[in-house]
Design a protein around this motif. Structure first.
Motif, PDB file in Angstrom:
ATOM      1  N   MET A   1      -8.367 -36.956  -9.683  1.00 58.69           N
ATOM      2  CA  MET A   1      -8.191 -35.612  -9.829  1.00 58.69           C
ATOM      3  C   MET A   1      -9.176 -35.282 -10.834  1.00 58.69           C
ATOM      4  SD  MET A   1      -4.852 -33.782 -11.579  1.00 58.69           S
ATOM      5  CE  MET A   1      -4.999 -32.741 -12.738  1.00 58.69           C
ATOM      6  N   SER A   2      -9.865 -34.201 -10.493  1.00 55.14           N
ATOM      7  CA  SER A   2     -10.977 -33.552 -11.236  1.00 55.14           C
ATOM      8  C   SER A   2     -10.486 -32.340 -12.051  1.00 55.14           C
ATOM      9  CB  SER A   2     -12.232 -33.577 -10.378  1.00 55.14           C
ATOM     10  OG  SER A   2     -13.186 -32.909 -11.379  1.00 55.14           O
ATOM     11  N   VAL A   3     -10.552 -32.182 -13.130  1.00 54.24           N
ATOM     12  CA  VAL A   3      -9.939 -30.997 -14.076  1.00 54.24           C
ATOM     13  C   VAL A   3     -10.958 -30.001 -14.330  1.00 54.24           C
ATOM     14  CG1 VAL A   3      -9.033 -30.577 -16.274  1.00 54.24           C
ATOM     15  CG2 VAL A   3      -8.294 -32.576 -14.895  1.00 54.24           C
ATOM     16  N   ASN A   4     -10.944 -28.780 -14.134  1.00 53.20           N
ATOM     17  CA  ASN A   4     -11.663 -27.972 -14.399  1.00 53.20           C
ATOM     18  C   ASN A   4     -11.160 -27.227 -15.740  1.00 53.20           C
ATOM     19  OD1 ASN A   4     -13.003 -25.185 -14.427  1.00 53.20           O
ATOM     20  ND2 ASN A   4     -13.867 -25.636 -12.412  1.00 53.20           N
ATOM     21  N   VAL A   5     -12.102 -27.004 -16.807  1.00 60.29           N
ATOM     22  CA  VAL A   5     -11.930 -26.312 -18.087  1.00 60.29           C
ATOM     23  C   VAL A   5     -12.346 -24.995 -17.936  1.00 60.29           C
ATOM     24  CG1 VAL A   5     -11.765 -28.635 -19.021  1.00 60.29           C
ATOM     25  CG2 VAL A   5     -13.935 -27.236 -19.239  1.00 60.29           C
ATOM     26  N   SER A   6     -12.893 -24.346 -16.920  1.00 60.10           N
ATOM     27  CA  SER A   6     -13.373 -22.940 -17.027  1.00 60.10           C
ATOM     28  C   SER A   6     -12.438 -22.182 -17.749  1.00 60.10           C
ATOM     29  CB  SER A   6     -13.817 -22.788 -15.470  1.00 60.10           C
ATOM     30  OG  SER A   6     -14.898 -23.487 -15.391  1.00 60.10           O
ATOM     31  N   ASN A   7     -11.060 -22.083 -17.321  1.00 60.56           N
ATOM     32  CA  ASN A   7     -10.124 -21.115 -17.566  1.00 60.56           C
ATOM     33  C   ASN A   7      -9.546 -21.363 -19.146  1.00 60.56           C
ATOM     34  OD1 ASN A   7     -10.261 -19.653 -15.376  1.00 60.56           O
ATOM     35  ND2 ASN A   7      -8.726 -20.837 -14.320  1.00 60.56           N
ATOM     36  N   SER A   8     -10.131 -22.432 -19.742  1.00 59.32           N
ATOM     37  CA  SER A   8      -9.677 -22.752 -20.884  1.00 59.32           C
ATOM     38  C   SER A   8     -10.237 -21.679 -22.050  1.00 59.32           C
ATOM     39  CB  SER A   8     -10.258 -24.132 -21.425  1.00 59.32           C
ATOM     40  OG  SER A   8      -9.513 -24.737 -22.569  1.00 59.32           O
ATOM     41  N   VAL A   9      -9.383 -21.253 -22.900  1.00 58.73           N
ATOM     42  CA  VAL A   9      -9.883 -20.221 -23.989  1.00 58.73           C
ATOM     43  C   VAL A   9      -9.581 -20.964 -25.382  1.00 58.73           C
ATOM     44  CG1 VAL A   9      -9.125 -18.466 -25.070  1.00 58.73           C
ATOM     45  CG2 VAL A   9      -8.907 -18.419 -22.527  1.00 58.73           C
ATOM     46  N   VAL A  10     -10.983 -21.282 -25.982  1.00 55.14           N
ATOM     47  CA  VAL A  10     -10.935 -21.897 -27.301  1.00 55.14           C
ATOM     48  C   VAL A  10     -11.234 -20.724 -28.324  1.00 55.14           C
ATOM     49  CG1 VAL A  10     -11.876 -23.852 -26.230  1.00 55.14           C
ATOM     50  CG2 VAL A  10     -13.389 -22.250 -26.854  1.00 55.14           C
ATOM     51  N   LYS A  11     -11.098 -21.155 -29.720  1.00 58.20           N
ATOM     52  CA  LYS A  11     -11.548 -20.454 -30.652  1.00 58.20           C
ATOM     53  C   LYS A  11     -12.622 -20.768 -31.324  1.00 58.20           C
ATOM     54  CE  LYS A  11      -7.247 -18.213 -31.576  1.00 58.20           C
ATOM     55  NZ  LYS A  11      -7.345 -16.621 -31.174  1.00 58.20           N
ATOM     56  N   ARG A  12     -13.392 -19.590 -31.476  1.00 57.30           N
ATOM     57  CA  ARG A  12     -14.698 -19.757 -32.233  1.00 57.30           C
ATOM     58  C   ARG A  12     -14.507 -20.131 -33.710  1.00 57.30           C
ATOM     59  NH1 ARG A  12     -18.863 -16.294 -28.382  1.00 57.30           N
ATOM     60  NH2 ARG A  12     -20.119 -18.096 -28.019  1.00 57.30           N
ATOM     61  N   SER A  13     -15.400 -20.400 -34.547  1.00 61.93           N
ATOM     62  CA  SER A  13     -15.411 -20.582 -35.922  1.00 61.93           C
ATOM     63  C   SER A  13     -14.927 -19.429 -36.586  1.00 61.93           C
ATOM     64  CB  SER A  13     -16.369 -21.233 -36.405  1.00 61.93           C
ATOM     65  OG  SER A  13     -17.420 -20.522 -36.452  1.00 61.93           O
ATOM     66  N   ASN A  14     -15.431 -18.152 -36.054  1.00 64.10           N
ATOM     67  CA  ASN A  14     -15.047 -16.857 -36.564  1.00 64.10           C
ATOM     68  C   ASN A  14     -13.586 -16.529 -36.069  1.00 64.10           C
ATOM     69  OD1 ASN A  14     -15.165 -16.110 -34.186  1.00 64.10           O
ATOM     70  ND2 ASN A  14     -17.039 -14.665 -34.282  1.00 64.10           N
ATOM     71  N   GLY A  15     -12.792 -17.075 -35.460  1.00 64.14           N
ATOM     72  CA  GLY A  15     -11.547 -16.862 -35.002  1.00 64.14           C
ATOM     73  C   GLY A  15     -11.292 -16.380 -33.756  1.00 64.14           C
ATOM     74  N   SER A  16     -12.603 -15.721 -33.038  1.00 65.01           N
ATOM     75  CA  SER A  16     -12.428 -14.918 -31.847  1.00 65.01           C
ATOM     76  C   SER A  16     -12.364 -16.091 -30.741  1.00 65.01           C
ATOM     77  CB  SER A  16     -13.908 -14.224 -31.726  1.00 65.01           C
ATOM     78  OG  SER A  16     -14.867 -15.046 -31.479  1.00 65.01           O
ATOM     79  N   ASP A  17     -11.680 -15.540 -29.730  1.00 60.17           N
ATOM     80  CA  ASP A  17     -11.636 -16.149 -28.315  1.00 60.17           C
ATOM     81  C   ASP A  17     -12.808 -16.415 -27.330  1.00 60.17           C
ATOM     82  OD1 ASP A  17      -8.726 -16.823 -29.254  1.00 60.17           O
ATOM     83  OD2 ASP A  17      -7.846 -15.243 -27.671  1.00 60.17           O
ATOM     84  N   LEU A  18     -13.037 -17.473 -26.976  1.00 62.99           N
ATOM     85  CA  LEU A  18     -14.127 -17.550 -25.805  1.00 62.99           C
ATOM     86  C   LEU A  18     -13.395 -18.442 -24.622  1.00 62.99           C
ATOM     87  CD1 LEU A  18     -17.316 -17.789 -25.129  1.00 62.99           C
ATOM     88  CD2 LEU A  18     -17.187 -20.048 -25.983  1.00 62.99           C
ATOM     89  N   CYS A  19     -13.690 -17.851 -23.456  1.00 60.99           N
ATOM     90  CA  CYS A  19     -13.273 -18.703 -22.478  1.00 60.99           C
ATOM     91  C   CYS A  19     -14.433 -19.435 -21.977  1.00 60.99           C
ATOM     92  CB  CYS A  19     -12.832 -17.439 -21.288  1.00 60.99           C
ATOM     93  SG  CYS A  19     -12.599 -18.431 -19.481  1.00 60.99           S
ATOM     94  N   LEU A  20     -14.234 -20.865 -21.792  1.00 63.55           N
ATOM     95  CA  LEU A  20     -15.209 -21.674 -21.300  1.00 63.55           C
ATOM     96  C   LEU A  20     -16.023 -21.458 -20.186  1.00 63.55           C
ATOM     97  CD1 LEU A  20     -13.852 -25.317 -22.644  1.00 63.55           C
ATOM     98  CD2 LEU A  20     -15.535 -23.625 -23.734  1.00 63.55           C
ATOM     99  N   GLY A  21     -15.408 -20.683 -19.169  1.00 63.84           N
ATOM    100  CA  GLY A  21     -15.748 -20.017 -17.986  1.00 63.84           C
ATOM    101  C   GLY A  21     -17.167 -19.194 -18.149  1.00 63.84           C
ATOM    102  N   GLU A  22     -17.341 -18.718 -19.541  1.00 68.93           N
ATOM    103  CA  GLU A  22     -18.691 -18.173 -19.775  1.00 68.93           C
ATOM    104  C   GLU A  22     -19.988 -19.044 -19.899  1.00 68.93           C
ATOM    105  OE1 GLU A  22     -18.463 -15.361 -23.153  1.00 68.93           O
ATOM    106  OE2 GLU A  22     -16.309 -15.126 -22.939  1.00 68.93           O
ATOM    107  N   TYR A  23     -19.350 -20.478 -19.663  1.00 66.79           N
ATOM    108  CA  TYR A  23     -20.632 -21.262 -19.816  1.00 66.79           C
ATOM    109  C   TYR A  23     -20.920 -21.725 -18.374  1.00 66.79           C
ATOM    110  CZ  TYR A  23     -20.255 -21.788 -24.954  1.00 66.79           C
ATOM    111  OH  TYR A  23     -20.502 -21.538 -26.286  1.00 66.79           O
ATOM    112  N   THR A  24     -20.250 -21.187 -17.267  1.00 65.54           N
ATOM    113  CA  THR A  24     -20.366 -21.443 -16.020  1.00 65.54           C
ATOM    114  C   THR A  24     -21.943 -21.630 -15.644  1.00 65.54           C
ATOM    115  OG1 THR A  24     -18.467 -20.558 -15.172  1.00 65.54           O
ATOM    116  CG2 THR A  24     -20.160 -20.939 -13.526  1.00 65.54           C
ATOM    117  N   GLY A  25     -22.397 -22.590 -15.037  1.00 64.43           N
ATOM    118  CA  GLY A  25     -23.986 -22.825 -15.058  1.00 64.43           C
ATOM    119  C   GLY A  25     -24.616 -23.509 -15.796  1.00 64.43           C
ATOM    120  N   LYS A  26     -23.974 -23.902 -16.829  1.00 59.47           N
ATOM    121  CA  LYS A  26     -24.351 -24.865 -17.918  1.00 59.47           C
ATOM    122  C   LYS A  26     -23.617 -26.180 -17.845  1.00 59.47           C
ATOM    123  CE  LYS A  26     -26.662 -21.371 -20.347  1.00 59.47           C
ATOM    124  NZ  LYS A  26     -28.179 -21.354 -20.334  1.00 59.47           N
TER     125      LYS A  26
END
Length: 159
Positions: A1-26
């Motif tokens: 089973m291969s897991v995709n983290v693209s929909n994972s939302v993480v917290k930046r150091s300033n507290g704002s949210d970032l969806c790892l999908g923003e790194y698609t292509g990286k």
């Protein structure tokens, strides 16, 4: 089973949210960090990976974690200051996470990838392909300049 983290939302150091999908292509290298660990020296090697392969599409993403031996007790600001001053780190360091109980994103998904085991210690590394899938997992003792890890990064960048 291969897991995709693209929909994972993480917290930046300033507290704002970032969806790892923003790194698609990286290609991502995700690490749980600790500044008072025997593996802390790996910061320098992780920065070298970012320096050597960042222009080709690698993003090293660090997630401070205090779950293992209480080796990351400081604030995110103190952690960033330490990393930049001592190791010249300029890759992104996110808000502190839990990689064990009540797992924070992205560790809630990362531990669902093969070999389906909990994080064992600080500086465990996960390699994510350009589409967001986990394609590699490397234990703490695998140094950032390990030939296998570097080869896997280069292969992912060329895919």
């Amino acid at each position: 089973m291969s897991v995709n983290v693209s929909n994972s939302v993480v917290k930046r150091s300033n507290g704002s949210d970032l969806c790892l999908g923003e790194y698609t292509g990286k290609v991502l290298l995700i690490i749980n960090l600790a500044s008072r660990c025997g593996f802390t020296r790996q910061y320098a090697g992780l920065q070298k990976l970012q320096d050597d392969y960042g222009a080709e599409g690698l993003k090293v993403l660090g997630f401070p974690c205090n779950d293992f031996g209480n080796q990351e007790p400081g604030t995110v600001e103190k952690i960033q200051e330490f990393c930049s001053t001592v190791y010249g780190v300029n890759f992104e360091i996110f808000d502190k996470v839990s990689a064990l109980e009540n797992k924070s994103a992205p560790y809630d998904l990362l531990t669902q990838s093969e070999p389906f085991e909990e994080i064992a210690w600080n500086f465990e590394k996960f390699l994510i392909d350009k589409k967001g899938y986990v394609i590699g997992r490397y234990k703490s003792g695998i140094e950032p300049d390990d030939a296998g890890l570097v080869s896997d990064i280069v292969s992912a960048l060329n895919t």
